[in-house]
Design a protein around this motif. Structure first.
Motif: not given
Length: 292
Positions: A178-197
């Motif tokens: 949640s915090l990573a998405v919020a920080a990315a959106r606050a500064h205009g970054l795209s963001i991808l979720d991590g891998v599922c093993n």
């Protein structure tokens, strides 16, 4: 700094080891939106230099079509990192993905190392260390002054550093996601979720992808081609969502609703923010369709 490639969907981003010739050939055929040629975790130390050469040949040969191509390089704190950056900066990749970013200073080091690279080369960063958890906003803020354009969450390395015990619901990760998405959106970054093993049980994979969509990720990184189709489906607007989006936009366009910030539609209150969301959803659908 390069503009974000918002014209290209990033629902699925497949890691493929650059040391594997069959994988490189397959990369030109799969239906992933992004191909990440991996020189780091997927490559043994004795194969690092050969993998770099293979990635260079693949980039110069081209043939990736609609797919965005990134290369995950080795870190600057390794014996291969500086050579990776120097060799690949002008090889035609859309982005270089750098591992284990923990601080703003890390981003600045990579940005400086790419000072002579083409202006449209993007810097993508793996967010996968305990240090990054504490500095998300500071790291993301550098998107405004560097090549930094996208984050990739690295759940396996993060779990190792935190000594966490992952479960099917990724309980230990949820606050961080949640915090990573919020920080990315606050500064205009795209963001991808991590891998599922998990790449055999697609029900497990789908649940994790749906969780990523719920958190607000643009897409998900993958470790196996079998994960591409369900990932693309999860991160594509559904027919129901598109129908609703069209109706919201149409409703706000009616003369009687001119200048209104909120209107009623099917017994629900919808606001201008919902219209904006609807427009974004339809724009994403158009980009996916245009990809062909």
């Amino acid at each position: 700094m390069p503009a974000l490639r918002l014209d290209r969907p990033r629902r699925s981003a497949l890691f493929m080891p650059a040391s594997n010739p069959k994988a490189l050939a397959k990369a030109r055929e799969v239906d992933a939106d992004v191909i990440i040629l991996d020189l780091e975790d997927a490559v043994a130390p004795e194969q690092k230099e050969a993998a770099r050469e293979a990635a260079l040949r693949a980039l110069y040969t081209g043939g990736f079509g609609h797919r965005e191509v990134a290369v995950r390089v080795n870190g600057l704190d390794t014996e291969w990192g500086a050579d990776d950056l120097e060799a690949l900066a002008r090889a035609g990749a859309d982005a270089l993905l750098v591992p284990k970013v923990s601080s703003p200073q890390d981003v600045l080091r990579y940005h400086e190392a790419l000072s002579d690279a083409p202006s449209d080369l993007q810097l993508w960063a793996m967010i996968e260390t305990a240090g990054s958890v504490l500095r998300l906003d500071a790291i993301a803020s550098l998107a405004r002054q560097t090549r930094l354009a996208l984050w990739v969450i690295g759940p396996n390395d993060l779990a190792r550093e935190l000594r966490a015990r992952p479960d099917a619901g990724r309980t230990f990760l949820q606050p961080f996601l949640s915090l990573a998405v919020a920080a990315a959106r606050a500064h205009g970054l795209s963001i991808l979720d991590g891998v599922c093993n998990e790449f055999k049980d697609m029900d497990i994979f789908r649940k994790e992808a749906e969780q990523g969509l719920m958190f607000g990720f643009d897409g998900k990184t993958l470790i196996h081609p079998a994960q591409i189709a369900p990932c693309n489906e999860v991160f594509s607007p559904s027919p129901v969502e598109l129908e609703w989006a069209g109706r919201v936009i149409e409703a706000f366009a009616q003369p009687e609703h001119a200048g209104k910030g909120a209107i009623k539609l099917d017994g629900r209150m919808v606001e201008l923010l919902h219209r904006d969301q609807a427009q974004s959803l339809l724009a994403l659908a158009r980009r996916i369709a245009a990809r062909g």
